[in-house]
Each structure stands twice: as structure tokens, then as C-alpha cells.
Scaffold this motif. Structure first.
Motif, mmCIF file in Angstrom:
data_model
loop_
_atom_site.group_PDB
_atom_site.id
_atom_site.type_symbol
_atom_site.label_atom_id
_atom_site.label_comp_id
_atom_site.label_asym_id
_atom_site.label_seq_id
_atom_site.Cartn_x
_atom_site.Cartn_y
_atom_site.Cartn_z
ATOM 1 N N LEU A 1 22.609 31.647 23.305
ATOM 2 C CA LEU A 1 21.155 31.539 23.366
ATOM 3 C C LEU A 1 20.705 30.084 23.409
ATOM 4 C CD1 LEU A 1 19.692 34.319 21.024
ATOM 5 C CD2 LEU A 1 19.480 34.122 23.505
ATOM 6 N N SER A 2 21.315 29.235 22.581
ATOM 7 C CA SER A 2 20.887 27.830 22.580
ATOM 8 C C SER A 2 21.169 27.176 23.926
ATOM 9 C CB SER A 2 21.564 27.057 21.441
ATOM 10 O OG SER A 2 22.959 26.945 21.638
ATOM 11 N N ALA A 3 22.309 27.492 24.536
ATOM 12 C CA ALA A 3 22.637 26.921 25.844
ATOM 13 C C ALA A 3 21.700 27.435 26.929
ATOM 14 C CB ALA A 3 24.084 27.243 26.206
ATOM 15 N N SER A 4 21.152 28.620 26.735
ATOM 16 C CA SER A 4 20.220 29.168 27.717
ATOM 17 C C SER A 4 18.939 28.344 27.805
ATOM 18 C CB SER A 4 19.878 30.622 27.360
ATOM 19 O OG SER A 4 21.038 31.432 27.393
ATOM 20 N N LEU A 5 18.650 27.577 26.756
ATOM 21 C CA LEU A 5 17.473 26.712 26.749
ATOM 22 C C LEU A 5 17.693 25.410 27.505
ATOM 23 C CD1 LEU A 5 16.491 26.997 22.973
ATOM 24 C CD2 LEU A 5 15.382 28.181 24.874
ATOM 25 N N ASN A 6 18.953 25.059 27.743
ATOM 26 C CA ASN A 6 19.264 23.748 28.302
ATOM 27 C C ASN A 6 18.667 23.587 29.697
ATOM 28 O OD1 ASN A 6 20.695 23.316 25.977
ATOM 29 N ND2 ASN A 6 22.710 23.571 26.908
ATOM 30 N N GLY A 7 18.208 22.369 29.979
ATOM 31 C CA GLY A 7 17.537 22.111 31.239
ATOM 32 C C GLY A 7 18.237 21.131 32.137
ATOM 33 N N ARG A 8 19.502 20.804 31.837
ATOM 34 C CA ARG A 8 20.272 19.911 32.701
ATOM 35 C C ARG A 8 21.092 20.774 33.661
ATOM 36 N NH1 ARG A 8 23.517 16.080 28.730
ATOM 37 N NH2 ARG A 8 24.634 18.057 28.525
ATOM 38 N N PRO A 9 20.925 20.628 34.964
ATOM 39 C CA PRO A 9 21.580 21.535 35.923
ATOM 40 C C PRO A 9 23.083 21.641 35.742
ATOM 41 C CG PRO A 9 19.941 20.187 37.032
ATOM 42 C CD PRO A 9 20.049 19.658 35.631
ATOM 43 N N ARG A 10 23.753 20.522 35.469
ATOM 44 C CA ARG A 10 25.214 20.576 35.385
ATOM 45 C C ARG A 10 25.694 21.411 34.208
ATOM 46 N NH1 ARG A 10 23.240 15.910 33.596
ATOM 47 N NH2 ARG A 10 23.941 14.996 31.621
ATOM 48 N N ASP A 11 24.837 21.634 33.201
ATOM 49 C CA ASP A 11 25.220 22.459 32.059
ATOM 50 C C ASP A 11 25.300 23.932 32.433
ATOM 51 O OD1 ASP A 11 24.980 20.075 30.762
ATOM 52 O OD2 ASP A 11 23.207 20.615 29.595
ATOM 53 N N ARG A 12 24.654 24.305 33.535
ATOM 54 C CA ARG A 12 24.488 25.712 33.859
ATOM 55 C C ARG A 12 25.173 26.119 35.170
ATOM 56 N NH1 ARG A 12 19.585 27.519 31.476
ATOM 57 N NH2 ARG A 12 19.086 28.767 33.317
ATOM 58 N N ASP A 13 25.778 25.161 35.881
ATOM 59 C CA ASP A 13 26.315 25.446 37.206
ATOM 60 C C ASP A 13 27.341 26.576 37.206
ATOM 61 O OD1 ASP A 13 24.726 23.515 38.320
ATOM 62 O OD2 ASP A 13 26.291 21.990 38.451
ATOM 63 N N TRP A 14 28.201 26.602 36.192
ATOM 64 C CA TRP A 14 29.298 27.565 36.177
ATOM 65 C C TRP A 14 29.286 28.450 34.929
ATOM 66 C CZ3 TRP A 14 32.063 28.027 40.540
ATOM 67 C CH2 TRP A 14 32.026 26.964 41.451
ATOM 68 N N MET A 15 28.227 28.380 34.151
ATOM 69 C CA MET A 15 28.158 29.128 32.898
ATOM 70 C C MET A 15 27.017 30.135 32.942
ATOM 71 S SD MET A 15 30.647 27.822 31.081
ATOM 72 C CE MET A 15 30.313 28.204 29.351
ATOM 73 N N ASP A 16 27.258 31.314 32.384
ATOM 74 C CA ASP A 16 26.219 32.324 32.315
ATOM 75 C C ASP A 16 25.240 31.995 31.200
ATOM 76 O OD1 ASP A 16 27.543 33.650 34.314
ATOM 77 O OD2 ASP A 16 28.439 35.167 33.007
ATOM 78 N N VAL A 17 23.976 32.298 31.431
ATOM 79 C CA VAL A 17 22.931 32.066 30.436
ATOM 80 C C VAL A 17 21.958 33.238 30.459
ATOM 81 C CG1 VAL A 17 23.060 29.542 30.486
ATOM 82 C CG2 VAL A 17 21.599 30.734 32.124
ATOM 83 N N ALA A 18 21.150 33.315 29.416
ATOM 84 C CA ALA A 18 20.171 34.405 29.298
ATOM 85 C C ALA A 18 18.874 34.006 29.988
ATOM 86 C CB ALA A 18 19.933 34.730 27.824
ATOM 87 N N ASP A 19 18.943 33.893 31.316
ATOM 88 C CA ASP A 19 17.783 33.423 32.068
ATOM 89 C C ASP A 19 16.564 34.318 31.889
ATOM 90 O OD1 ASP A 19 18.561 31.020 33.213
ATOM 91 O OD2 ASP A 19 19.616 32.001 34.861
ATOM 92 N N GLY A 20 16.793 35.609 31.661
ATOM 93 C CA GLY A 20 15.666 36.516 31.510
ATOM 94 C C GLY A 20 14.840 36.276 30.270
ATOM 95 N N LEU A 21 15.385 35.486 29.331
ATOM 96 C CA LEU A 21 14.669 35.213 28.087
ATOM 97 C C LEU A 21 13.968 33.862 28.077
ATOM 98 C CD1 LEU A 21 17.182 36.487 25.348
ATOM 99 C CD2 LEU A 21 15.031 37.551 26.059
ATOM 100 N N VAL A 22 14.238 33.024 29.088
ATOM 101 C CA VAL A 22 13.785 31.634 29.039
ATOM 102 C C VAL A 22 12.894 31.300 30.232
ATOM 103 C CG1 VAL A 22 14.510 29.220 28.927
ATOM 104 C CG2 VAL A 22 15.900 30.990 27.815
ATOM 105 N N VAL A 23 11.790 30.614 29.949
ATOM 106 C CA VAL A 23 10.886 30.108 30.979
ATOM 107 C C VAL A 23 10.923 28.588 30.911
ATOM 108 C CG1 VAL A 23 8.512 30.018 31.826
ATOM 109 C CG2 VAL A 23 9.404 32.133 30.792
#
Length: 470
Positions: free
Chosen positions: A166-188
Motif C-alpha cells: 500500500l505504501s509503495a502504491s502512493l509513490n510518484g516516481r515512475p521508476r519505482d513502478r515500472d516493473w512492480m504491481d501497485v494498488a492503482d485503484g486505490l490511489v489518485v
């Protein structure tokens, strides 16, 4: 205080052996797929004050204070001694049905520094688990209140809040999310509050207005009944030390208050002295959040510990709800760890006993000396507050473009600085500096001189290679 037991460290491997063991057995954090499980990183053998010594015996200024955390400096006998004494008295107790004295005392002392009615503390093992705990608390809080749909999270571009799901789903740096799944449906996601990247010709004041308007419009579009919390760092640390425009954070706080949206101030980096205060939310930025998360500097990195401060108002809401048997089913084996809490108490003694005063006194000089690096053609901006700063390199100072010709320019600067006696925190085209709070003016001079030379050598390298004209 009992003396810390001496040790000859017979079981430590020499440098060459440690590197080979790492390549064969150790998985490093944030590895690339091409080298995962087969990588050895630079060995640090010891530390003292603001310095560390690498595997080759080279003495280096610890520019990033570990990871923003060694606030009181390395090799503090006051902290090591307390760690030993508490471990000999009580090394662990289960927090599920027992408690220990250091955690209760520490909770009271931390609450005394907190703004508003943030009077209760839940302890975790670090920053990611602190943010995760706050997010799960928000979900629990709204479930108990009968608002099961009020769960969306507002975060910002450039943010970094952790590595748990959940905490990583908040991250806003693109390289943090390129290859990792996140809870995008919970975050705006909202825009980064980075004045350096504001639209051309726009004043900082107008930029702040734009950010606030975007926030208000997002709440109106989605509906406050769907949004559970806004999570924001007072200063976006790993995003490049982004200091928001004046007045922006209090205005966001008011929108959250008016719309029953919990304001979570992530002070994992800014807390415990980095900006000269135990907490920066109120004392530096004029906000009184519903929840504050903290870690890193709470023990100066001597023991893994984090936590969240929670408003008495929120807990009172839960206590008087129609669901007294509802359980906040969240906890950690090492919640309220007695050794960590004892070390944090000793660390608070050091901070309150003079380190905070010293940090406030040298911070202006730290910022002033680093600002001189803007004279270098490769440097687009030096920004910061307190004892944290970022030197951002750009390819074109007219357009403020990042250094696209050498995206890893920060690593080049770090390598040169390492040979000259300084550890740098390279973030692609940015160099982050956040030294131990005990750094002196003369040591600041040394740090800036080495960084200047490291950047100058990098400019020479790029010019020689024909990839940058300056």
C-alpha cells in the motif's frame, strides 16, 4: 552507564570475502534483474561522527547520513550503551498481551512534541510499516464509522512513501513502478509541488494557486465521500528535496478538514531534527495533521523503529461508535520493541540536549554554501531546507531539462566524490545531501568543496566524451 562490551569482531569477514559472500548469497535492495542475487556494493566498515570508513580504509563524509537517518552521528556511546543495557534487562516482549516501560515513556515524550491533539503513538519497525499502518487505520476508521466507500488515497507526483504494497502504491516516481504491481485503484495522483518545474512564466504564488485548485477540483470531481486520506511529505525527500511553495500545505490542510479527509503528514525523513524540530509539520509548515508517520531519525538509525501519531479526535470517534467490538486487526511482532524504544529515548535526550539547537544554527550556512554550486554550468538548481538539500543537474539551463545525455550523471558525481572523501546520495541527475545533524561549519565547507570538485570533474568527463557542451 555500564561500559559497552568490547568486541574484536572475529566473525566478520575481510572485505574480499564479504564481497564474494554477497555475490553468492545476498539479495540487495532495489536490484536490477540482470544482477539480482549476484551483486556486491561498496563496503562500509565503520563510522565515527559524521564520517564512515569504506572497505579500503578511506575516510568519507557521510553526506546522506546513511539514509537520512544517522542524525546524532555514528559511534555514539550514549546510544550503543543504552542498546546493550536494555537488551540485558529485557530484549523482547510480545506486544499482543504484554507491554514494556520504554515504549510507554517514549510514546508520552513523542506526543509532547506533536502538534494539535496528536497524543497517541503506534510503533512500527520503520517508515514503510508506519505509512502502511496509517493507511490501514484510515480504512478501519471509515469502516467503523459506516463509510466503507471512503477509501481512496490522494498522493502526488515525485512522492516516496515506502516499499510495502500500500505504501509503495502512493509513490510518484515512475521508476519505482515500472516493473512492480501497485494498488492503482486505490490511489489518485496529483501534481508534484515542485516550483522548479512550474510552467514557464508562472510565479511561485500562481503555481501554489494552481496546485490548490487542482486538489479542490479533484475532491469535487471524485467526491469527498470516496476519499479517505491525503498522504504527503512536508518536503518530498527522495523525490529530490522538493520544498513546496509557501502557504500551499496549510491550504491543502483546510480542504481536507472541510471534506472529512484525513491528512497524513509523512515525516519519516523530516522528523527528529532534519529541519531543526522534532516534527516539522506545525513548527516549520504550519499544519496540524490527523496522523504523522515517522521513522529514521527517531533512533538515529541505531535500531529499526518507526511509528504513527494519531489524533485523539479520531480515537474518540472510534470509542463512541456503535461498534465497540470492532478490531483494528493490525500489529507487528516487533511493535513497541523495548530495545528500539530505549534507544529512541536516549536519542531524544541527545536531540533535546543540544543537537536540535546546533542543527538550527548551522542550517542557514549549510544552505548558503551549497547554493554557491549554482555557479557551475551543470547545476540547474540547489534547493533545500534545514539540513537537507538537493543539487539538480540539467543538460540545458534555459529549459531546465534533466541531463538526458547521461541519465546516470549522479553516479558519476558520486564516484568522483567518493575518491575525494564524500559519500553522495545520487538520484539519477540529482545529488541529495543530508548529513548528520552534528556537522560543523568547517565540515560543511569540506563537504561543499568536495562536491564542487566532483561536479567539475564530471563536467570535464562529459565534455571530453563529446556528449555535453556546457
Amino acid at each position: 552507564m555500564a561500559a559497552v562490551r568490547d568486541s574484536s569482531f572475529e566473525r566478520q569477514a575481510p572485505e574480499a570475502d564479504a564481497e564474494e559472500l554477497a555475490r553468492r548469497h545476498l539479495v540487495q535492495p532495489w536490484p536490477y534483474a540482470g544482477s539480482i542475487g549476484s551483486e556486491a556494493r561498496g563496503l562500509i566498515g565503520s563510522g565515527d561522527g559524521i564520517y564512515v570508513t569504506d572497505g579500503e580504509g578511506r575516510r568519507l563524509i557521510d553526506g546522506p547520513a546513511g539514509m537520512w537517518c544517522v542524525n546524532a552521528g555514528h559511534r555514539r556511546e550514549e546510544l550503543a550503551g543504552v542498546m546493550y543495557e536494555q537488551a540485558m534487562r529485557l530484549s523482547y516482549n510480545t506486544p499482543w498481551y504484554t507491554m514494556n516501560e520504554p515504549s510507554a515513556v517514549l510514546a508520552e515524550r513523542i506526543a509532547a512534541h506533536a502538534p494539535g491533539d496528536l497524543s497517541h503513538v503506534f510503533f512500527t519497525t520503520g517508515g514503510s510499516s508506519a505509512v502502511e499502518s496509517a493507511l490501514r487505520f484510515m480504512q478501519f476508521y471509515n469502516n467503523v464509522r459506516g463509510w466503507p466507500e471512503k477509501k481512496l488515497l490522494l498522493s502526488r507526483g515525485g512522492a516516496y512513501h515506502g516499499s510495502t504494497y500500500l505504501s509503495a502504491s502512493l509513490n510518484g516516481r515512475p521508476r519505482d513502478r515500472d516493473w512492480m504491481d501497485v494498488a492503482d485503484g486505490l490511489v489518485v495522483k496529483l501534481s508534484s509541488p515542485d516550483p522548479f518545474r512550474r510552467p514557464e512564466g508562472m510565479t511561485v504564488e500562481a503555481f501554489a494557486d494552481q496546485l490548490v485548485d487542482e486538489f479542490a477540483e479533484t475532491v469535487a470531481r471524485i467526491g469527498a465521500d470516496k476519499i479517505g486520506a491525503f498522504v504527503g511529505e512536508p518536503v518530498q525527500a527522495s523525490g529530490g528535496v522538493i520544498v513546496p511553495p509557501p502557504g500551499y500545505l496549510p491550504r491543502i490542510r483546510e480542504i481536507c478538514r472541510d471534506n472529512d479527509i484525513l491528512y497524513v503528514s509523512d515525516e519519516v525523513v523530516t522528523g527528529f531534527g532534519r529541519l531543526g524540530e522534532i516534527f516539522a509539520s506545525q513548527d516549520v509548515f504550519g499544519i496540524d495533521p490527523d496522523i504523522i508517520t515517522f521513522a529514521k531519525g527517531v533512533t538515529s538509525g541505531y535500531f529499526p523503529l518507526g511509528g504513527m501519531l494519531v489524533s485523539e479526535r479520531l480515537l474518540a470517534d472510534l470509542r463512541r461508535s456503535n461498534h465497540p467490538d470492532a478490531m483494528y486487526a493490525h500489529g507487528l511482532t516487533y511493535t513497541s520493541h523495548p530495545v528500539g524504544c530505549a534507544v529512541a529515548l536516549a536519542n531524544l535526550d541527545l536531540l533535546e540536549g543540544g543537537i536540535l539547537d546546533h542543527a538550527r544554527a548551522v542550517a542557514p550556512y549549510f544552505q548558503e554554501r551549497l547554493k554557491t554550486l549554482e555557479e557551475l554550468p551543470l547545476v540547474g538548481e540547489v534547493r533545500g531546507v534545514g539540513l537537507m538539500a538537493c543539487v539538480e543537474c540539467v543538460a540545458d539551463r534555459e529549459s531546465n531539462d534533466p541531463l538526458k545525455l547521461d541519465y546516470e550523471v549522479g553516479k558519476r558525481i558520486d564516484a568522483h566524490c567518493h575518491s575525494l572523501g564524500l559519500l553522495v546520495r545520487p538520484l539519477i541527475h540529482m545529488c541529495v545531501m543530508s548529513p548528520p545533524l552534528i556537522i560543523s561549519r568547517s565540515q560543511i565547507d569540506d563537504m561543499v568543496a568536495i562536491l564542487r570538485e566532483g561536479i567539475s570533474r564530471t563536467m570535464d568527463d562529459l565534455a571530453t566524451e563529446g556528449v555535453w557542451q556546457g
